[in-house]
Write an enzyme that holds these catalytic residues in place. Structure first.
Site, PDB file in Angstrom:
ATOM      1  N   GLY A 167      28.498 -26.363  34.303  1.00  0.00           N
ATOM      2  CA  GLY A 167      27.745 -25.291  34.971  1.00  0.00           C
ATOM      3  C   GLY A 167      27.349 -25.752  36.354  1.00  0.00           C
ATOM      4  N   CYS A 168      26.372 -25.087  36.944  1.00  0.00           N
ATOM      5  CA  CYS A 168      25.932 -25.406  38.314  1.00  0.00           C
ATOM      6  C   CYS A 168      25.796 -26.916  38.502  1.00  0.00           C
ATOM      7  CB  CYS A 168      24.597 -24.707  38.589  1.00  0.00           C
ATOM      8  SG  CYS A 168      23.899 -25.184  40.160  1.00  0.00           S
TER       9      CYS A 168
END
Ligand code: SME
Length: 305
Positions: free
Chosen positions: A9-10
């Site tokens: 993810g981020c």
């Protein structure tokens, strides 16, 4: 030095997390396994390049193993979620472990297979050789250090627990006595989480739990099997989160100041329960799945296996 590439993810939070891991010498944000040459953040953001936000983790294998790194990675992702972590959605936020050294492939595959078996479902985590990796722009490196208020799908609590877990693990490394381990574990948790009202252990003794090492106000000394939150966690063999103690039938109020609580079983090597870790808070709804995950990891350090 070795490197492994985690897409979780981020990348801001993933980089910050791994930069705190003992044995990791460097964590760098970048873009991996895409279909073009060097992309910009804006191009990756279009979700058409095939790149995944990825963190290159360089580590000293004599200090931390690839198995341990994978296990830590699994603690910060939802491994079942397809192209989504937290609020971030898109193929650029897919999860994956990419290796540059083919010798790492069986280790990664085994770690993933074990997690999949535990969850009883196939993982969404890609397990592939690294095809390409481009470092992200300078403004994305150490983003959470530069922007402490910056949005990230990983909470500040996760970073705090990682530090606590590492501290406890290192501090207790050479001590074989369980009571001594529990005593310092309570002290470290209480010091590093000053918002906790009561932090401590009850140990199984026959059909009762008996008060063990703790930090906080005096507490009841014996709890029956299946009684209160502690006895229920023992009987049910699972972590129990109580957002409001007044709503939990049979809750044992050691302190009238306690409003919410979490109780985590402590297990022996054979899986049987030898005690519980109990934490109380003066705030309602103080505990969530992040607390459960990390307190279970901490409880696993108590019994020498
Ligand atoms: N509330 C617990 C008893 C222990 S104290 O919180 C320290 C329970 O209901 O089991």
């Amino acid at each position: 030095m070795k490197s492994i590439y985690f897409a979780g993810g981020c990348f801001w939070g993933v980089q910050h997390f791994f930069s705190l891991v003992q044995g990791v010498s460097k964590a760098v944000c970048g873009y991996a396994n895409g279909n073009t040459g060097r992309p910009s953040y804006e191009q990756v953001y279009t979700d058409t390049t095939g790149f995944a936000e990825t963190v290159k983790v360089t580590y000293r294998p004599e200090q931390i193993s690839l198995e341990e790194l994978c296990s830590l990675f699994f603690s910060i992702i939802d491994p079942l979620s397809v192209n989504r972590q937290g609020h971030d959605e898109g193929t650029r936020y897919r999860t994956g472990i990419f290796w540059a050294d083919e010798a790492d492939a069986p280790v990664v595959r085994k770690a993933c297979a074990q997690l999949s078996e535990k969850l009883g479902q196939p993982l969404a985590v890609e397990q592939e050789p690294l095809r390409n990796f481009y470092e992200a722009e300078e403004r994305h490196q150490d983003y959470l250090d530069k922007n402490p208020e910056g949005y990230c799908h990983l909470s500040l609590k996760t970073f705090r627990y990682l530090k606590i877990w590492q501290h406890i693990r290192l501090f207790l490394a050479d001590e074989p006595d369980t009571i001594a381990r529990m005593a310092n574990c309570s002290a470290i948790l209480a010091q590093m989480m000053p918002q906790f009202l009561w932090t401590g252990f009850y140990r199984v003794a026959g059909q009762q739990l008996v008060l063990g090492p703790f930090a906080g106000p005096e507490a009841c000394m014996r709890i029956g099997y299946g009684k209160g939150v502690c006895g229920s966690a023992w009987k049910q063999g699972r972590t129990i989160i109580v957002p409001d103690v007044e709503q939990f039938p049979g809750h044992i109020a050691c302190s009238s100041r306690s409003r919410s609580e979490i109780v985590v079983p402590v297990r022996k090597a054979d899986g049987s329960i030898s005690g519980v870790l109990d934490i109380d808070s003066e705030s309602l709804d103080a505990f969530d799945s992040t607390d459960a995950l990390w307190l279970e990891k901490i409880a696993a350090l108590m019994e020498i296996c």
